[in-house]
Design an enzyme around this catalytic site. Structure first.
Site, PDB file in Angstrom:
ATOM      1  N   LYS A  35       0.878  -1.061  -0.108  1.00 10.24           N
ATOM      2  CA  LYS A  35      -0.084  -0.164   0.069  1.00 10.24           C
ATOM      3  C   LYS A  35       0.962   1.431   0.004  1.00 10.24           C
ATOM      4  O   LYS A  35       0.621   2.143  -0.828  1.00 10.24           O
ATOM      5  CB  LYS A  35      -0.768   0.108   1.175  1.00 10.24           C
ATOM      6  CG  LYS A  35      -1.970   1.157   1.497  1.00 10.24           C
ATOM      7  CD  LYS A  35      -2.684   1.146   2.779  1.00 10.24           C
ATOM      8  CE  LYS A  35      -3.523   0.211   2.817  1.00 10.24           C
ATOM      9  NZ  LYS A  35      -4.424   0.485   4.082  1.00 10.24           N
ATOM     10  N   THR A  86     -11.051  -0.469  13.663  1.00  6.83           N
ATOM     11  CA  THR A  86     -11.786  -0.960  14.971  1.00  6.83           C
ATOM     12  C   THR A  86     -12.671  -2.024  14.543  1.00  6.83           C
ATOM     13  O   THR A  86     -14.129  -1.555  14.903  1.00  6.83           O
ATOM     14  CB  THR A  86     -11.976   0.234  15.795  1.00  6.83           C
ATOM     15  OG1 THR A  86     -13.067   1.031  15.119  1.00  6.83           O
ATOM     16  CG2 THR A  86     -10.944   1.041  16.358  1.00  6.83           C
ATOM     17  N   ASN A 211     -23.638   8.294  15.085  1.00  7.31           N
ATOM     18  CA  ASN A 211     -24.189   7.420  14.123  1.00  7.31           C
ATOM     19  C   ASN A 211     -25.325   6.553  14.356  1.00  7.31           C
ATOM     20  O   ASN A 211     -26.048   6.033  13.527  1.00  7.31           O
ATOM     21  CB  ASN A 211     -22.798   6.487  13.947  1.00  7.31           C
ATOM     22  CG  ASN A 211     -21.821   6.945  12.900  1.00  7.31           C
ATOM     23  OD1 ASN A 211     -22.121   8.247  12.490  1.00  7.31           O
ATOM     24  ND2 ASN A 211     -20.683   6.367  12.908  1.00  7.31           N
ATOM     25  N   ALA A 255     -36.273   5.822   2.120  1.00  5.09           N
ATOM     26  CA  ALA A 255     -36.273   4.523   2.361  1.00  5.09           C
ATOM     27  C   ALA A 255     -35.500   3.686   1.356  1.00  5.09           C
ATOM     28  O   ALA A 255     -35.326   4.161   0.287  1.00  5.09           O
ATOM     29  CB  ALA A 255     -37.919   4.339   2.171  1.00  5.09           C
ATOM     30  N   GLY A 260     -25.639   0.257   5.416  1.00  4.53           N
ATOM     31  CA  GLY A 260     -24.532  -0.760   5.414  1.00  4.53           C
ATOM     32  C   GLY A 260     -23.274   0.370   5.733  1.00  4.53           C
ATOM     33  O   GLY A 260     -23.541   1.303   6.188  1.00  4.53           O
ATOM     34  N   CYS A 263     -19.415   2.184   8.994  1.00 10.19           N
ATOM     35  CA  CYS A 263     -19.726   2.855  10.394  1.00 10.19           C
ATOM     36  C   CYS A 263     -20.857   2.245  10.999  1.00 10.19           C
ATOM     37  O   CYS A 263     -20.882   1.726  12.101  1.00 10.19           O
ATOM     38  CB  CYS A 263     -19.629   4.428  10.064  1.00 10.19           C
ATOM     39  SG  CYS A 263     -18.145   5.106   9.663  1.00 10.19           S
ATOM     40  N   LYS A 266     -21.083  -1.326  12.538  1.00  8.55           N
ATOM     41  CA  LYS A 266     -20.319  -2.027  13.561  1.00  8.55           C
ATOM     42  C   LYS A 266     -20.395  -0.906  14.909  1.00  8.55           C
ATOM     43  O   LYS A 266     -20.570  -1.550  15.986  1.00  8.55           O
ATOM     44  CB  LYS A 266     -18.965  -1.947  13.299  1.00  8.55           C
ATOM     45  CG  LYS A 266     -18.131  -0.748  12.840  1.00  8.55           C
ATOM     46  CD  LYS A 266     -16.717  -0.739  12.557  1.00  8.55           C
ATOM     47  CE  LYS A 266     -15.909   0.653  12.176  1.00  8.55           C
ATOM     48  NZ  LYS A 266     -15.901   1.215  13.413  1.00  8.55           N
TER      49      LYS A 266
END
Length: 434
Positions: A35, A86, A211, A255, A260, A263, A266
């Site tokens: 990377k 995380t 979130n 709607a 998904g 953030c 999880k």
């Protein structure tokens, strides 16, 4: 100001590039050598609009560099950000802080002079305290502070979110750290961006609470959409009607097939586990997590219903695989439930996505057929399903779509088309909450 960014993933790379664009000297660190080599050549490992220009502009200007040597990057840095992953910890749903704590130990060994160590990763309440304890144990003599500075970057709009944010949240416990953080964000102060200084624990909780609230809005309107279908109402009109109320707001009231991404899934689970751990359960968020999981699975039933009750032996064209447009991120995308669900029901899936195919090939069943465009995916299919609202799907030639399909059936899980227009085109159309 010299800044070290530990982690050159989505958050670290965007944040590092933006800080460099503010005029700071930034070194991004990552342990994946391939990377770092790619970044040194100007190759961007993720898709984010405008990031290639920002990274390479600052790289050529000498303000942004990349290394695998954490000690060299931290040496002399006034601020060191921890921007590592995380992920959800297997077995219990808590955030896995292994990489955060490992970074803290490496930083402790390399610090020279007063340093502010900043947790940029999304972490549970109390993590900054633990980071401080780890560094203090490693370097009892070190002069440092630990701060919390959560990110609020939307994939697909991350650069604008960093440079023109609604607010910046900074958790500090001393004035010296506050002064360093003010200096880092000086360009935003000049633009009168709200900078919210709090305690570290409050800062950490703000990220999770934000979130969880947004995930709750999405889940709420999805359930209202189901009710709309039962009573003959239009969820888009409902969204507009309630969104114009200033106390509610119109954002995140669209709607769809469920949320998904990197953030919301999880972070909602981590908040639930933290709340349970402290004996203050968040029942609303627990329900949001459960409803969202079930919703993705329910989309397969919706597609089956539109296909006459079964997809066995049929070909279904799936347009859009990433969790949202303008990203290549497949994490917890609705397609990861929908596509395997269709295949389990006996369907053949032909799929297209402008950016997500490379990652999708690692996550979806091997039987998926990947196509170069939406019309190729729809060729001789029994139905076409819009899962992600990429711009490439917003203005399809409907006459061509109808001619290409074996059966003129469209299931629009993002409500991007007008039912009246679809009826005029002679396409059997199914959408969400309408």
């Amino acid at each position: 100001m010299k800044v070290a960014m530990i982690g050159a993933g989505y958050v670290g790379l965007v944040s590092g590039a933006c800080f460099a664009d503010f005029g700071h000297e930034v070194v991004c660190v990552d342990m994946v050598e391939s990377k770092i080599e790619a970044l040194r050549k100007g190759e961007i490992p993720i898709y984010e609009p405008g990031l290639d220009v920002l990274v390479n502009g600052n790289r050529f200007a000498g303000r942004l560099s990349f290394t695998t040597d954490i000690a060299e990057a931290v040496k002399g840095a006034e601020a060191v950000f921890i921007a590592v992953g995380t992920p959800t910890r297997r077995g219990d749903g808590h955030a896995d802080l292994t990489y955060v704590y490992a970074a803290a130990r490496d930083i402790a060994k390399a610090m020279t002079g007063y340093t502010v160590v900043v947790t940029k990763s999304t972490v549970p309440v109390g993590t900054a305290d633990e980071v401080e304890a780890i560094i203090r144990a490693e370097r009892p003599d070190a002069e440092f502070s630990v701060a919390s500075n959560p990110e609020f970057l939307r994939e697909g709009a991350a650069i604008d979110d960093f440079k023109r944010p609604d607010r910046v949240v900074v958790g500090v416990e001393d004035d010296r750290a506050r002064d360093v953080m003010r200096a880092l964000y000086r360009p935003l102060f000049l633009n009168e961006t709200p900078i919210v200084f709090t305690s570290r624990r409050t800062s950490e909780l703000i990220k999770y609470a934000a979130n969880a609230f947004l995930a709750t809005k999405i889940t709420f309107i999805n359930e209202i959409a189901d009710l709309c279908e039962k009573v003959g109402a239009n969820v888009q009109d409902v969204s507009r009607g309630i969104g114009l109320d200033g106390r509610i707001g119109k954002k995140f009231l669209h709607a769809g097939p469920g949320y998904g991404g990197s953030c919301f899934p999880k972070d909602t689970i981590a908040l639930v586990r933290t709340a349970q751990q402290f004996g203050a359960p968040v029942r609303i968020v627990e329900t949001v997590v459960d409803v969202n999981t079930q919703r993705k699975l329910h989309m397969v039933d919706k597609i089956e219903a539109a296909c006459g009750g079964s997809v066995k032996g049929k070909t279904v064209a799936v347009l859009g695989l990433t969790f949202k447009p303008e990203t290549d991120d497949m994490r917890d995308a609705p397609s990861l439930d929908i596509v395997p669900g269709l295949i389990e029901k006996g369907a053949t899936v032909r799929a297209h996505d402008p950016q997500g195919v490379k990652e999708a090939k690692h996550l979806l069943p091997a039987s998926v057929i990947y196509c170069d465009g939406p019309y190729e995916a729809a060729k001789d299919a029994d139905a076409v399903v819009i899962v992600t609202e990429w711009n490439a799907y917003r203005a399809l030639d409907l006459a061509r779509v109808k001619k290409t399909l074996k059966n003129p059936v469209m299931i629009d899980l993002r409500n991007i088309y007008d039912p009246a227009e679809m009826a005029k085109q002679g396409i059997a159309y199914s959408s969400i909450g309408r």
